[in-house]
Enzyme design. Sequence first.
Site, PDB file in Angstrom:
ATOM      1  N   LYS A   1       0.846  -1.194   0.000  1.00  0.00           N
ATOM      2  CA  LYS A   1       0.000   0.000   0.000  1.00  0.00           C
ATOM      3  C   LYS A   1       0.883   1.245   0.000  1.00  0.00           C
ATOM      4  CE  LYS A   1      -1.607   2.720   2.787  1.00  0.00           C
ATOM      5  NZ  LYS A   1      -1.388   3.927   1.955  1.00  0.00           N
TER       6      LYS A   1
ATOM      7  N   GLU B   1      10.701   1.324   9.912  1.00  0.00           N
ATOM      8  CA  GLU B   1      11.662   2.394   9.571  1.00  0.00           C
ATOM      9  C   GLU B   1      10.946   3.695   9.847  1.00  0.00           C
ATOM     10  OE1 GLU B   1      14.634   1.829   8.867  1.00  0.00           O
ATOM     11  OE2 GLU B   1      14.708  -0.175   7.999  1.00  0.00           O
TER      12      GLU B   1
ATOM     13  N   CYS C   1      13.958  10.871   6.217  1.00  0.00           N
ATOM     14  CA  CYS C   1      14.162  10.533   7.638  1.00  0.00           C
ATOM     15  C   CYS C   1      15.650  10.602   7.973  1.00  0.00           C
ATOM     16  CB  CYS C   1      13.583   9.162   7.959  1.00  0.00           C
ATOM     17  SG  CYS C   1      14.087   7.917   6.787  1.00  0.00           S
TER      18      CYS C   1
ATOM     19  N   GLU D   1      11.197  16.301  14.096  1.00  0.00           N
ATOM     20  CA  GLU D   1      11.672  16.139  12.726  1.00  0.00           C
ATOM     21  C   GLU D   1      11.141  17.303  11.878  1.00  0.00           C
ATOM     22  OE1 GLU D   1      10.346  12.440  10.990  1.00  0.00           O
ATOM     23  OE2 GLU D   1      12.293  12.162  10.043  1.00  0.00           O
TER      24      GLU D   1
END
Length: 490
Positions: free
Chosen positions: A187, A263, A297, A394
């Site tokens: 997906k 992850e 990331c 982040e």
Amino acid sequence: MSTITPTQEQDVVQRVPKGLFIGGEWRDATGGATLAVEDPSTGEALCEVADATVEDASAALDAACAAQAEWAATAPRERGEILRRAWERLVERQDELALLMTLEMGKPVAESRAEIAYAGEFLRWFAEEAVRIEGRWATAPNGGMRMLTMRQPVGPCLLITPWNFPMAMGTRKIGPAVAAGCTMVVKPAKQTPLSMLALAQILEEAGLPGGVLNVFTSRSASKTTGPLIDDPRLRKLSFTGSTEVGRQLMGQASKNLLRVSMELGGNAPFLVFEDADLDAAVEGAMVAKMRNIGEACTAANRFHVHASVADEFARRLAERMGALKSGRGSEDGVEVGPLIDDDQRGKVRELVEDALERGARRLTDGAESDGRGYFYPPTVLTDVPQDARMLREEIFGPVAPIAAFADEDEAIAAANRTEFGLVAYVFTQSLDRAIRVIEQLETGMVGLNQGLVSNAAAPFGGVKQSGFGREGGAEGIDEYLSVKYAAIKA
Ligand code: ADP
């Protein structure tokens, strides 16, 4: 590359299948619903793709389960050759796939080309690994029996991928799953489904049997994937995305004790010591910060620089970042594309305002364009105080906060002062210091004197709240294999 025309843009979008890929067939969603894919550089719709229902998602898992036994019994070389052919096709079609990726995701075409090459390397690497799935044979210490150890495919997998690297985050899951003999349901993120649909088509053309790979696109991720995670036939979940969603999926996966790879987010420190080659540090910073418009990331999220070189480093980085050309990724010479959507731009803006309110100084121009598209100007902030949100959260955008440190202990403490632990970058010319610092960093990966760590031959992954599991390298295929041991009377 010559200038890309609007007709070329329409052609690449038009050529991609827009349906669901289930059991080797392309078809519409049940009920015919669709969802729009947007070009983030204009805010306009590029096309519509199928919006899968819960029944469609479940049909995808049915197809994966039906294909599992036969696929697991396929010769490893055959599985490897399919991946190898898919790699060749990906490389042949690099220009067209790069343009497609740029249109749905925004990054400059040169970066999309680099991602197609990187994505292809996972197919190539795991084509080579498929024939090296080995076991062991041993005599028990007391001599009473033989011990046979083998590695077998875990079974049907659900692979959920994000929008920032729409192709590579797919191949580094699909590659090892195919090599190991697992079937799968993929997906992709709703913002960038087209690259994954193009990849599915390439794998189909490369000879992947129907049902091994099933792809569905959907507006509602949780509604469609939830029942699959709850289904006892599913054996493995691999997810790349935010820590918040990762935590939620871990909870769901506990019901059937699924094998899980995660992850998740990062908050990479970029350490520049007083003995660093400053040219190399600025060059590395540009890559670590600006690759993918900062939407990675692995992006350097905060720069900790020794006080004796902090001003010079900040000045040079601001000069470089301020000179970058922003625009549509398909235009000539563009180095920075738009962010993925207005929400993302809003988050970046908020973090910058927070830092400025707490006393940071902006070294770049900072004017946001008022035109269309979700652009945010490359920004360098200095004297960023420890309590600024962007040192903890982040950023996922083209913003570089710089803070000075006094000594090595302070630098390491600052680097580790985060819940995340994906990657860190270290710039020093001292071997002793490099070893000391690398060993003390609480991360899964370290870049020493370079701003890029990703490589299909290396184990990518994090510690702490950046997740667990490794993608790529010799370790990558282990995530898709379980160990079986047989005790043999002899
Ligand atoms: P980002 O913040 O980078 O958009 P997300 O973690 O929200 O990352 O999304 C990464 C992937 O996870 C996408 O494919 C998205 O559709 C999917 N996703 C988001 N929320 C859920 C959920 N609750 N259940 C399953 N998948 C999800």
